[in-house]
Design a protein around this motif. Structure first.
Motif: not given
Length: 300
Positions: A102-120
């Motif tokens: 994160s640009i806020v505090d450098s904490s880690s985050f992950r993306l959820n494939a279900d929220d992405d238009s490209e899942k492959e």
């Protein structure tokens, strides 16, 4: 004896009449566009420029909008700029990952494939892809995973700085996608219709990095998979190099339209505060058709 002054006066008068007629036609187009968009609840912006005649139409062109995925075009531009500078090659390979800071505090985050238009891409974590492949997925299928990897490589600050150098004074690229801490604090990527027009016009003229880089970017944009707005109501022989963007109650489309006779124009359509996104997309597609008819003479 021939009366040359009188003939010259008549020619000048005819020229002025034609010029006024063209201006009125452009005014009529603007009225039609405004009328079409007024049918839909929401806020809209339009920026259009015919790169042959210089004719242009602007509606709310300096209004800020959440950039959504339209920011991926500036990111692609930064990739080609840095590649030209020798910082890396588009053929370099990178390991696919799903962990970002994160640009806020450098904490880690992950993306959820279900929220992405490209899942492959999520099925290939730990494998390698070339930078070109990541950029390609970022544009044509709007892959958020590829986008975050690319932004991490080129640095969002560099993207914004390059936009300023190109004359896009209001686009701001702060971060990748799904940085919820940044979103909660209002740290969002923003754009205006005018700024997107500026960068697409320069791309169309071969003025970003060089003509070869511009053509390479256009070739990717031409393969865009989401074609519900600018290309939707245009003839099949009209080609559109474009990038869409959407989040809740927001839908954008922006790019270069190539006519079969070699002429081209830039069109940017932005929207926010939408009540019915499907109906808004349909209205924006109809606006694209109106502009196409104006350029090709069907409305004259």
């Amino acid at each position: 004896m021939t009366n040359y002054p009188k003939i010259s006066f008549l020619i000048c008068s005819l020229f002025l009449i034609c010029a006024c007629s063209n201006r009125m036609t452009l005014n009529k187009l603007k009225n039609q566009v405004n009328s079409k968009l007024a049918e839909q609840p929401g806020d809209f912006a339009v920026a259009f420029k015919d790169l042959t005649t210089g004719d242009s139409l602007f509606i709310n062109e300096q209004t800020f909008f959440h950039a959504a995925s339209t920011m991926k075009t500036p990111v692609m531009i930064e990739v080609y700029k840095q590649a030209a500078a020798g910082i890396f090659s588009l053929n370099d390979s990178f390991t696919i990952k799903n962990e970002f800071k994160s640009i806020v505090d450098s904490s880690s985050f992950r993306l959820n494939a279900d929220d992405d238009s490209e899942k492959e891409l999520y099925r290939h974590l730990g494998e390698k892809r070339t930078l070109y492949e990541l950029v390609y997925d970022m544009i044509i299928s709007s892959s958020n995973l590829a986008t975050n990897m690319v932004i991490e490589l080129v640095n969002a600050r560099n993207v914004t700085q390059t936009m300023r150098q190109l004359g896009a004074d209001r686009i701001q690229v702060l971060r990748g996608v799904e940085d919820s801490k940044a979103f909660d604090k209002g740290f969002n990527n923003i754009t205006t219709a005018n700024d997107l027009l500026v960068i697409f016009e320069k791309m169309a003229k071969g003025e970003i990095v060089d003509s070869t880089a511009c053509q390479a970017m256009i070739d990717i944009l031409l393969k865009q998979q989401f074609n519900e707005v600018i290309p939707a109501r245009l003839p099949k022989d009209v080609k559109v190099a474009h990038k869409t963007g959407n989040i809740s109650h927001v839908y954008h489309d922006s790019g270069i339209v190539f006519l079969p006779d070699g002429r081209k124009y830039v069109l940017v359509l932005l929207s926010k505060n939408l009540k019915n996104e499907e109906q808004a997309k349909k209205a924006m597609a109809e606006v694209s058709e109106l502009i196409y008819k104006y350029v090709t003479g069907a409305e004259k």
